[in-house]
Design a protein around this motif. Sequence first.
Motif: not given
Length: 618
Positions: A143, A147, A300, A303, A307, A310-311
């Motif tokens: 990550t 990726h 996801n 991970s 994730d 991140y979102q």
Amino acid sequence: MAWGLPSTDSLVRFCQKLNRLKPLEESTTDTSQQRHLTTLDLTLMGVGGKVGVGLYVLTGTVAKGVAGPAVLVSFGVAAVASLLTALCYTEFAERVPLRRSAYQFTYVSMGELWAFLVGWNVLLECLIGGAAMARTGSSYLDTVFSHRIRSFTKAHVGIWQVPFLAQYPDFLAAGVILLTSAFVSCGARISSCLNRIFSAINLVVILFIIILGFVLARPYNWSTEEGGFAPFGFSGIMTGAATCFYAFVGFDVIGASSEEAQNPKRAMPMAIVISLGLVAGAYILVSTVLTLMVPWHSLNPDSALADAFYQRGYSWAAFIVVAGSTCAMSTVLLSNQFALLRIVYAMAADGLFFQVFAHVNPQRQGSMVGILVFGVLKAFLALLLDIEVLVWLRCISTLLTFTFVATSIIILRFQKSPPSSSQGPGSPVSTEQTSAPEPGQLRPALRPYLGFLGGCRPGAAVPLALGVLVASAITLDCVLVFGDSALHLPPWGYILLLLLSSTTFLLSLLILGAHQQQRQQDTFQVPMVPLTPALSILLNIFLMLHLSYLAWLGFSIWLLIGLTVYFGYGIWHSKENQQERLGLTAPHGSLEEMVQALKPPSQAPAQGPSHTEQPTSP
């Protein structure tokens, strides 16, 4: 008699070999290990062994494809099942000297074949657990690089669409396992120190995830517009609980190291209960904040935690999560490797596994052959197998092992207590036991009502009732899980089977409860026996039946390999078999004696030469 058919006596002797018990050692204090581990050390080892794949992968995997936001309920159900087993495990740990593991517990209560199967299952747990954690860590590390590692591998190797196998080989996971194995071969003391540091960092990261997650929580993500709280219904919750059971595996890590504890009788029960409580709370809280931060269907699964941040635009928080997953991976792999070496050594020392794994390097304090062989095998599994299949395989092997532990508790409770003269200094027996009714006999108050059982010799009705209880539990769970779907039963057939199996289960439970049990005031005992272990058996089987057919297929293959090893090697090279051949132990007179009282050391066979070196846990 037809040519080639074995006689009845030879069949009886063969069955006796399968069920021969390992006697308790006379001394409960002799050990070559230094007692330097505190309750805190054992607790951190238990937390480190549990907080890994469950936190960083199962929360996302189960939430997205199995239970939705109700994953927190799945973790709660799995925690209850684990608590029932933990109670059984704690009682055994106080009564069985040295190497307090499910393998040893089964060997002294149920017999050799069952002990081998439990040890073989624990070996599978360690192999699968290490491989799954390595794949988890590699996904989180990938990550950080957006990726690119996964994309590069798929571009040059291709995408696989084969059952059991991952979509692409994970070379990073295999490399991490080989590196960890090389590090373990350098010694245990440094590993113990690193285990403390990594566990502490991991706990800090978990607190960070929970606090920031609640700050970013959006209750709208549990609304009906996003699918609701339990989009997959009750079946999804229970299937998720069967998978989430993976998250609470780790009792063997504590048990395998308890002989190095300063006060094992006090430290081990406390470490088991405290670590289970901490882990259950962490999983429930993390799964709550995860599904509140982002919609469950947008996660996801490889991970999920990183994730999710991140979102929400918190990339810096995602890097902290990756750091935590790396520490968790290191902790789990270290604890896992030492637990694996422990069970392999124990089985090899008893003669049930190849003797080459019983040779310990005195400088490295471990089996170098074991580190090499099982390190390579674990790396191979991490390289090829899919993470979901790895989780399923470990869940089914763990649930079966815990079922054996619960069954062993029932057997042990209705066996004779060794006389006080044979007890070691760490196992006092109350003087009231000499005048108490013999365990296995009907309670005096119930004899007028259960006269048909009064003619049985003490303990003879217990194994029969226990066998009926386990069989009825399997039948009841099969009806509950498959009655409406796979079996296509009509309503009257479903209700009839449900009533018959549940009634049989309750009757066998009542018959067991009508017999006298061991009562020891100075040691921990599971409350409400046989009800508590019986509920553990029922719930464990129920969860096992919710697992995928791929898990059952893979487990069956592993079981066949294990039976081949046992009947081809273990049954003939067993230490108990060698002592019988030398005339050092008296063979059992009948199959009923397989479940009679644990022998006091005065009747125990002379012990063969034992290894003075044992692999040291971190």
